[in-house]
Write a protein that holds these residues in place. Structure first.
Motif, PDB file in Angstrom:
ATOM      1  N   ILE A 125      39.757  -6.171  -8.209  1.00 24.27           N
ATOM      2  CA  ILE A 125      38.731  -5.903  -7.194  1.00 24.27           C
ATOM      3  C   ILE A 125      39.281  -4.944  -6.145  1.00 24.27           C
ATOM      4  CG2 ILE A 125      37.408  -6.932  -5.300  1.00 24.27           C
ATOM      5  CD1 ILE A 125      37.049  -9.412  -7.057  1.00 24.27           C
ATOM      6  N   LYS A 126      38.505  -3.908  -5.885  1.00 24.49           N
ATOM      7  CA  LYS A 126      38.795  -2.954  -4.808  1.00 24.49           C
ATOM      8  C   LYS A 126      37.459  -2.686  -4.147  1.00 24.49           C
ATOM      9  CE  LYS A 126      41.136   1.350  -3.795  1.00 24.49           C
ATOM     10  NZ  LYS A 126      42.118   0.980  -2.838  1.00 24.49           N
ATOM     11  N   GLU A 127      37.254  -3.342  -3.015  1.00 28.67           N
ATOM     12  CA  GLU A 127      35.948  -3.310  -2.374  1.00 28.67           C
ATOM     13  C   GLU A 127      35.522  -1.900  -1.985  1.00 28.67           C
ATOM     14  OE1 GLU A 127      35.698  -6.130   0.810  1.00 28.67           O
ATOM     15  OE2 GLU A 127      36.138  -7.813  -0.507  1.00 28.67           O
ATOM     16  N   VAL A 128      34.213  -1.686  -2.014  1.00 33.36           N
ATOM     17  CA  VAL A 128      33.650  -0.413  -1.594  1.00 33.36           C
ATOM     18  C   VAL A 128      33.901  -0.264  -0.097  1.00 33.36           C
ATOM     19  CG1 VAL A 128      31.503   0.873  -1.284  1.00 33.36           C
ATOM     20  CG2 VAL A 128      31.904  -0.366  -3.396  1.00 33.36           C
ATOM     21  N   SER A 129      34.353   0.908   0.269  1.00 37.14           N
ATOM     22  CA  SER A 129      34.600   1.197   1.682  1.00 37.14           C
ATOM     23  C   SER A 129      33.793   2.432   2.067  1.00 37.14           C
ATOM     24  CB  SER A 129      36.086   1.473   1.914  1.00 37.14           C
ATOM     25  OG  SER A 129      36.467   2.661   1.238  1.00 37.14           O
ATOM     26  N   PHE A 130      33.740   2.680   3.351  1.00 36.76           N
ATOM     27  CA  PHE A 130      33.033   3.859   3.852  1.00 36.76           C
ATOM     28  C   PHE A 130      33.624   5.135   3.232  1.00 36.76           C
ATOM     29  CE2 PHE A 130      32.592   7.293   6.996  1.00 36.76           C
ATOM     30  CZ  PHE A 130      31.207   7.388   7.034  1.00 36.76           C
ATOM     31  N   ALA A 131      34.940   5.216   3.186  1.00 35.66           N
ATOM     32  CA  ALA A 131      35.601   6.404   2.635  1.00 35.66           C
ATOM     33  C   ALA A 131      35.270   6.585   1.147  1.00 35.66           C
ATOM     34  CB  ALA A 131      37.109   6.309   2.833  1.00 35.66           C
ATOM     35  N   ARG A 132      35.231   5.498   0.395  1.00 32.50           N
ATOM     36  CA  ARG A 132      34.921   5.595  -1.035  1.00 32.50           C
ATOM     37  C   ARG A 132      33.465   6.013  -1.248  1.00 32.50           C
ATOM     38  NH1 ARG A 132      36.846   1.144  -4.788  1.00 32.50           N
ATOM     39  NH2 ARG A 132      38.039   2.708  -5.884  1.00 32.50           N
ATOM     40  N   VAL A 133      32.572   5.499  -0.429  1.00 32.77           N
ATOM     41  CA  VAL A 133      31.161   5.911  -0.506  1.00 32.77           C
ATOM     42  C   VAL A 133      31.040   7.394  -0.150  1.00 32.77           C
ATOM     43  CG1 VAL A 133      28.865   5.608   0.504  1.00 32.77           C
ATOM     44  CG2 VAL A 133      30.225   3.605  -0.145  1.00 32.77           C
ATOM     45  N   CYS A 134      31.768   7.831   0.861  1.00 27.96           N
ATOM     46  CA  CYS A 134      31.751   9.256   1.224  1.00 27.96           C
ATOM     47  C   CYS A 134      32.250  10.108   0.060  1.00 27.96           C
ATOM     48  CB  CYS A 134      32.602   9.514   2.460  1.00 27.96           C
ATOM     49  SG  CYS A 134      31.841   8.922   3.983  1.00 27.96           S
ATOM     50  N   GLY A 135      33.280   9.653  -0.629  1.00 30.39           N
ATOM     51  CA  GLY A 135      33.783  10.370  -1.800  1.00 30.39           C
ATOM     52  C   GLY A 135      32.717  10.494  -2.874  1.00 30.39           C
ATOM     53  N   ALA A 136      31.998   9.409  -3.121  1.00 24.09           N
ATOM     54  CA  ALA A 136      30.923   9.438  -4.122  1.00 24.09           C
ATOM     55  C   ALA A 136      29.811  10.387  -3.691  1.00 24.09           C
ATOM     56  CB  ALA A 136      30.370   8.034  -4.348  1.00 24.09           C
ATOM     57  N   ILE A 137      29.484  10.379  -2.401  1.00 24.79           N
ATOM     58  CA  ILE A 137      28.446  11.285  -1.893  1.00 24.79           C
ATOM     59  C   ILE A 137      28.882  12.735  -2.071  1.00 24.79           C
ATOM     60  CG2 ILE A 137      27.300  12.075   0.236  1.00 24.79           C
ATOM     61  CD1 ILE A 137      27.242   9.059   1.059  1.00 24.79           C
ATOM     62  N   LEU A 138      30.163  13.011  -1.840  1.00 28.16           N
ATOM     63  CA  LEU A 138      30.659  14.380  -2.047  1.00 28.16           C
ATOM     64  C   LEU A 138      30.550  14.803  -3.512  1.00 28.16           C
ATOM     65  CD1 LEU A 138      33.751  14.427   0.345  1.00 28.16           C
ATOM     66  CD2 LEU A 138      31.599  15.694   0.607  1.00 28.16           C
ATOM     67  N   VAL A 139      30.820  13.881  -4.420  1.00 27.66           N
ATOM     68  CA  VAL A 139      30.663  14.188  -5.844  1.00 27.66           C
ATOM     69  C   VAL A 139      29.204  14.511  -6.144  1.00 27.66           C
ATOM     70  CG1 VAL A 139      30.791  13.241  -8.189  1.00 27.66           C
ATOM     71  CG2 VAL A 139      32.675  12.860  -6.594  1.00 27.66           C
ATOM     72  N   ILE A 140      28.289  13.704  -5.623  1.00 27.33           N
ATOM     73  CA  ILE A 140      26.858  13.939  -5.840  1.00 27.33           C
ATOM     74  C   ILE A 140      26.434  15.262  -5.210  1.00 27.33           C
ATOM     75  CG2 ILE A 140      24.537  13.085  -5.313  1.00 27.33           C
ATOM     76  CD1 ILE A 140      25.825  10.212  -5.589  1.00 27.33           C
ATOM     77  N   LEU A 141      26.960  15.568  -4.028  1.00 29.61           N
ATOM     78  CA  LEU A 141      26.677  16.858  -3.397  1.00 29.61           C
ATOM     79  C   LEU A 141      27.187  17.998  -4.276  1.00 29.61           C
ATOM     80  CD1 LEU A 141      25.599  18.448  -0.965  1.00 29.61           C
ATOM     81  CD2 LEU A 141      27.834  18.128   0.118  1.00 29.61           C
ATOM     82  N   GLY A 142      28.330  17.800  -4.886  1.00 32.07           N
ATOM     83  CA  GLY A 142      28.874  18.788  -5.826  1.00 32.07           C
ATOM     84  C   GLY A 142      27.915  19.014  -6.993  1.00 32.07           C
ATOM     85  N   VAL A 143      27.337  17.964  -7.499  1.00 35.54           N
ATOM     86  CA  VAL A 143      26.354  18.079  -8.583  1.00 35.54           C
ATOM     87  C   VAL A 143      25.172  18.938  -8.119  1.00 35.54           C
ATOM     88  CG1 VAL A 143      24.684  16.845 -10.022  1.00 35.54           C
ATOM     89  CG2 VAL A 143      26.972  15.899  -9.694  1.00 35.54           C
ATOM     90  N   VAL A 144      24.671  18.637  -6.923  1.00 31.79           N
ATOM     91  CA  VAL A 144      23.515  19.359  -6.393  1.00 31.79           C
ATOM     92  C   VAL A 144      23.853  20.845  -6.256  1.00 31.79           C
ATOM     93  CG1 VAL A 144      22.033  19.636  -4.363  1.00 31.79           C
ATOM     94  CG2 VAL A 144      22.540  17.346  -5.235  1.00 31.79           C
ATOM     95  N   LEU A 145      25.024  21.152  -5.716  1.00 36.42           N
ATOM     96  CA  LEU A 145      25.413  22.552  -5.521  1.00 36.42           C
ATOM     97  C   LEU A 145      25.580  23.277  -6.855  1.00 36.42           C
ATOM     98  CD1 LEU A 145      27.937  22.197  -2.564  1.00 36.42           C
ATOM     99  CD2 LEU A 145      25.631  23.193  -2.504  1.00 36.42           C
ATOM    100  N   ILE A 146      26.218  22.614  -7.809  1.00 39.90           N
ATOM    101  CA  ILE A 146      26.416  23.234  -9.124  1.00 39.90           C
ATOM    102  C   ILE A 146      25.084  23.454  -9.806  1.00 39.90           C
ATOM    103  CG2 ILE A 146      27.288  22.757 -11.452  1.00 39.90           C
ATOM    104  CD1 ILE A 146      29.838  21.707 -10.079  1.00 39.90           C
ATOM    105  N   ARG A 147      24.187  22.494  -9.715  1.00 42.16           N
ATOM    106  CA  ARG A 147      22.873  22.623 -10.349  1.00 42.16           C
ATOM    107  C   ARG A 147      22.050  23.725  -9.693  1.00 42.16           C
ATOM    108  NH1 ARG A 147      19.834  23.037 -14.426  1.00 42.16           N
ATOM    109  NH2 ARG A 147      17.757  22.196 -14.224  1.00 42.16           N
ATOM    110  N   LYS A 148      22.125  23.817  -8.372  1.00 42.95           N
ATOM    111  CA  LYS A 148      21.304  24.779  -7.631  1.00 42.95           C
ATOM    112  C   LYS A 148      21.832  26.209  -7.792  1.00 42.95           C
ATOM    113  CE  LYS A 148      19.177  25.551  -3.184  1.00 42.95           C
ATOM    114  NZ  LYS A 148      17.806  25.175  -3.111  1.00 42.95           N
ATOM    115  N   TYR A 149      23.146  26.364  -7.831  1.00 45.13           N
ATOM    116  CA  TYR A 149      23.731  27.709  -7.868  1.00 45.13           C
ATOM    117  C   TYR A 149      24.470  27.925  -9.161  1.00 45.13           C
ATOM    118  CZ  TYR A 149      22.569  27.296  -2.966  1.00 45.13           C
ATOM    119  OH  TYR A 149      21.907  27.097  -1.797  1.00 45.13           O
TER     120      TYR A 149
END
Length: 149
Positions: A125-149
């Motif tokens: 177990i490694k609990e979800v933290s704010f930093a880990r959620v931010c990392g996931a959001i950055l990955v998703i943002l990367g998807v959006v940028l790659i898809r858009k451009y």
């Protein structure tokens, strides 16, 4: 070199295989006219490669008999792998390599956070933290940028 750096380097190298695998499987699908046949052939080649490695290294094949003791959930790995390979072959011509792979990676990151947080499949177990959620959001943002451009 510290062993952790070796493992990080190995993970990066293996990560480069994902887009290559999607690409070569898609080319095979073009040749055979079917993503399912391509996925099947890919698994056949992988099976032959693994069996060859087992035989060359002298890994005791008798250990496979212990699989009868595995939990039922342990057996779905092959199904998940087959689904992944077949779907990635279908997605590549529709989305492109970069979008397909980054979406797959985003899905992996999200599921990894869930598995870590709840200890699914007995992972530590490694609990979800704010930093880990931010990392996931950055990955998703990367998807959006790659898809858009």
């Amino acid at each position: 070199m510290s062993s952790i750096y070796f493992y990080i380097l190995l993970a990066l190298i293996v990560g480069t295989f994902l887009p290559l695998q999607v690409g070569v499987n898609s080319k095979l699908a073009d040749s055979v006219g079917s993503p399912l046949i391509s996925a099947f052939l890919s698994f056949c080649v992988g099976t032959i490669a693994l069996l060859s490695y087992i035989l060359i290294t002298g890994t005791p094949i008798a250990n496979a008999a212990n699989a009868k003791n595995a939990s039922p959930i342990s057996w779905i790995g092959g199904l998940l792998g087959a689904f992944y390979v077949a779907v990635s072959i279908v997605l590549l011509p529709k989305l492109g390599v970069a979008t397909t792979v980054t979406l797959i990676i985003a899905g992996q990151v999200l599921m990894s956070l869930v598995m870590d947080h709840f200890g699914l499949l007995d992972v530590p177990i490694k609990e979800v933290s704010f930093a880990r959620v931010c990392g996931a959001i950055l990955v998703i943002l990367g998807v959006v940028l790659i898809r858009k451009y």
